[in-house]
Design a protein around this motif. Structure first.
Motif, short mmCIF file in Angstrom:
data_model
loop_
_atom_site.label_atom_id
_atom_site.label_comp_id
_atom_site.label_asym_id
_atom_site.label_seq_id
_atom_site.Cartn_x
_atom_site.Cartn_y
_atom_site.Cartn_z
N THR A 202 -93.91 73.00 -46.77
CA THR A 202 -93.09 72.21 -45.85
C THR A 202 -91.97 71.49 -46.58
OG1 THR A 202 -94.47 70.23 -46.10
CG2 THR A 202 -95.12 71.83 -44.40
N GLN A 203 -91.02 71.00 -45.79
CA GLN A 203 -89.91 70.24 -46.35
C GLN A 203 -90.41 68.99 -47.05
OE1 GLN A 203 -86.73 67.68 -44.17
NE2 GLN A 203 -85.86 69.75 -44.19
N ALA A 204 -91.41 68.32 -46.46
CA ALA A 204 -91.94 67.10 -47.07
C ALA A 204 -92.59 67.41 -48.43
CB ALA A 204 -92.95 66.45 -46.14
N TYR A 205 -93.31 68.52 -48.50
CA TYR A 205 -93.94 68.91 -49.75
C TYR A 205 -92.89 69.18 -50.82
CZ TYR A 205 -96.41 71.91 -53.11
OH TYR A 205 -96.91 72.47 -54.26
N LEU A 206 -91.86 69.95 -50.48
CA LEU A 206 -90.82 70.28 -51.45
C LEU A 206 -90.03 69.03 -51.86
CD1 LEU A 206 -89.39 73.72 -50.30
CD2 LEU A 206 -90.90 73.22 -52.22
N ASN A 207 -89.84 68.13 -50.93
CA ASN A 207 -89.10 66.92 -51.26
C ASN A 207 -89.84 66.12 -52.34
OD1 ASN A 207 -86.86 64.95 -50.55
ND2 ASN A 207 -88.64 63.66 -50.24
N GLY A 208 -91.16 66.12 -52.26
CA GLY A 208 -91.95 65.42 -53.26
C GLY A 208 -91.79 66.00 -54.66
#
Length: 415
Positions: A202-208
């Motif tokens: 997900t976008q949230a995972y990659l952002n991390g």
């Protein structure tokens, strides 16, 4: 007459200046790019391919320009968990080769290999490509890059931490069950390409992960509109028109391609774009005409990536061989070690590395070597395929051990 003279003088400046600019970059490949050429499924180089056996990876296919008048940057590609390169990423092979890269796409040793193992195999593939393949003379070993999808993309993230001399890395929806990666020691220009509708990575995972890349390291993140996790497993023009400029800028030092990313020249089909423009490639070393042969490690089981592996060099070779050790990774109750064997001033045929384990240590697995042990005294000798080393040539073996890592005192002998 004055106007004519002025125009002729300007023309002379242009004629003199343009070749000098091209001479400043000996790695520039192909004609001046356009948006249409970058988005095309083929570049200007004729290409060929060959299958190769496994050598620290399962098996592989090399795609290469048929032009033998120059050297090219190298690219290694690894598929995701349970996937096959031949079924999902092979479409990229001739595409990239036609733009002036030598590409090796690999199958993993097993389809369930961990992200850490995929990193090991990516680096093994690059070493094979530059040191043992039949096209090694047309690959510049100083200009290498890695690409991977999903767990292969997570392997890319591990690979750049292990080998900071890589020129570029591209993670295609990079994800791994080990959790978020800490990329704070990443020094390799790194691009993420992801899918807007990806529910796996997900976008949230990659952002991390993306936010841990240092501000000083060139990075970019492209999210493709309306695609899911499998976008990279089929021919994708949107992906390639940002991927190719990234490789051209940082592998070929080709600033002609910055126009496509700074700013994004064609935002169609892209739902998000994060960047650190302007992108300025760092100078590459002069190509090595004939890299010295070495062998490469086999994959290791899954462990969380270590942001800064430790390394303990041995003295310069004065005898038959020397050995140096580094801790690749460690975790509660165990660690992964790697030993590089280096021949001295003469070639060797067979080698053995010995050391004494510290209290509480035991070795559970070795690859690229044969283990024998007597109490705390251990010996790792060569495998059949990496016994012979040329003068100053190297090979590497790895191992998993129980206990806490330490810095062993190694001795290397050759029969």
């Amino acid at each position: 007459m004055a106007v004519v003279v002025a125009l002729l003088g300007l023309l002379a400046v242009i004629v003199v200046t343009r070749p000098a600019s091209a001479a400043d970059n000996p790695y520039q490949r192909g004609p001046d790019p356009t948006l249409a050429s970058v988005a095309a499924s083929r570049g200007t180089f004729a290409t060929a391919q060959m299958s190769v056996p496994g050598n620290g990876f399962g098996s592989g296919v090399i795609y290469y320009p048929t032009d033998t008048s120059q050297t090219f940057g190298g690219v290694a590609i690894v598929p995701g968990y349970s996937a096959l390169f031949s079924a999902e990423e092979a479409w990229m092979g001739h595409w990239l080769a036609s733009f002036g890269f030598v590409v090796i796409g690999i199958e993993t040793v097993t389809r369930t290999d961990s992200a850490d193992a995929r990193a090991t195999q990516l680096l093994a593939a690059l070493d094979y490509l530059t040191q043992r393949s039949s096209v090694r003379d047309r690959v510049d070993p100083n200009r290498l890059s890695v690409i991977g999808h999903s767990a292969g993309g997570a392997g890319v993230l591990t690979a750049v931490l292990r080998r900071p001399t890589l020129k570029a890395a591209i993670g295609l929806a990079p994800g791994s069950p080990v959790g978020n990666y800490n990329m704070s020691s990443d020094r390799v220009p790194t691009m993420f390409i992801s899918g807007q509708r990806d529910t796996t990575v997900t976008q949230a995972y990659l952002n991390g992960i993306y936010t841990t890349i240092p501000a000083s390291t060139p990075s970019a993140w492209v999210e493709i509109t309306g695609v899911d996790h499998l976008f990279a497993t089929r021919a994708n023009t949107t992906e390639m028109r940002v991927l190719i400029p990234w490789l051209k800028i940082f592998v070929d030092n080709d600033t002609r391609y910055t126009q496509f990313l700074c700013p994004l020249m064609d935002p169609s089909g892209i739902s998000m774009y994060r960047n650190k423009c302007p992108y300025t490639p760092s100078p590459s070393s002069s190509p090595s005409p004939s890299p010295s042969p070495s062998t490469t490690p086999s994959p290791s089981p899954s462990v969380s990536p270590s942001p800064s592996p430790s390394s303990t060099p041995s003295p310069q070779p004065t005898g038959a061989c020397t050995a140096s050790y580094r801790t690749v990774n460690s975790w509660s109750g165990g660690y992964q070690g790697e030993v590089t064997v280096k021949a001295g001033n003469s070639a060797v045929n067979g080698w053995a590395v010995r050391w004494t384990l510290s209290s509480g240590q035991s070795i559970s697995q070795v690859w690229n070597g044969t283990l024998s042990a007597s109490g705390s005294a251990v010996t790792v000798s060569n495998a059949s395929y990496n016994a012979s080393l040329p003068a100053s040539g190297t090979t590497t073996f790895g191992f998993l051990a129980n206990g806490a890592p330490s810095t062993p005192s190694l001795t290397c002998t050759s029969p």
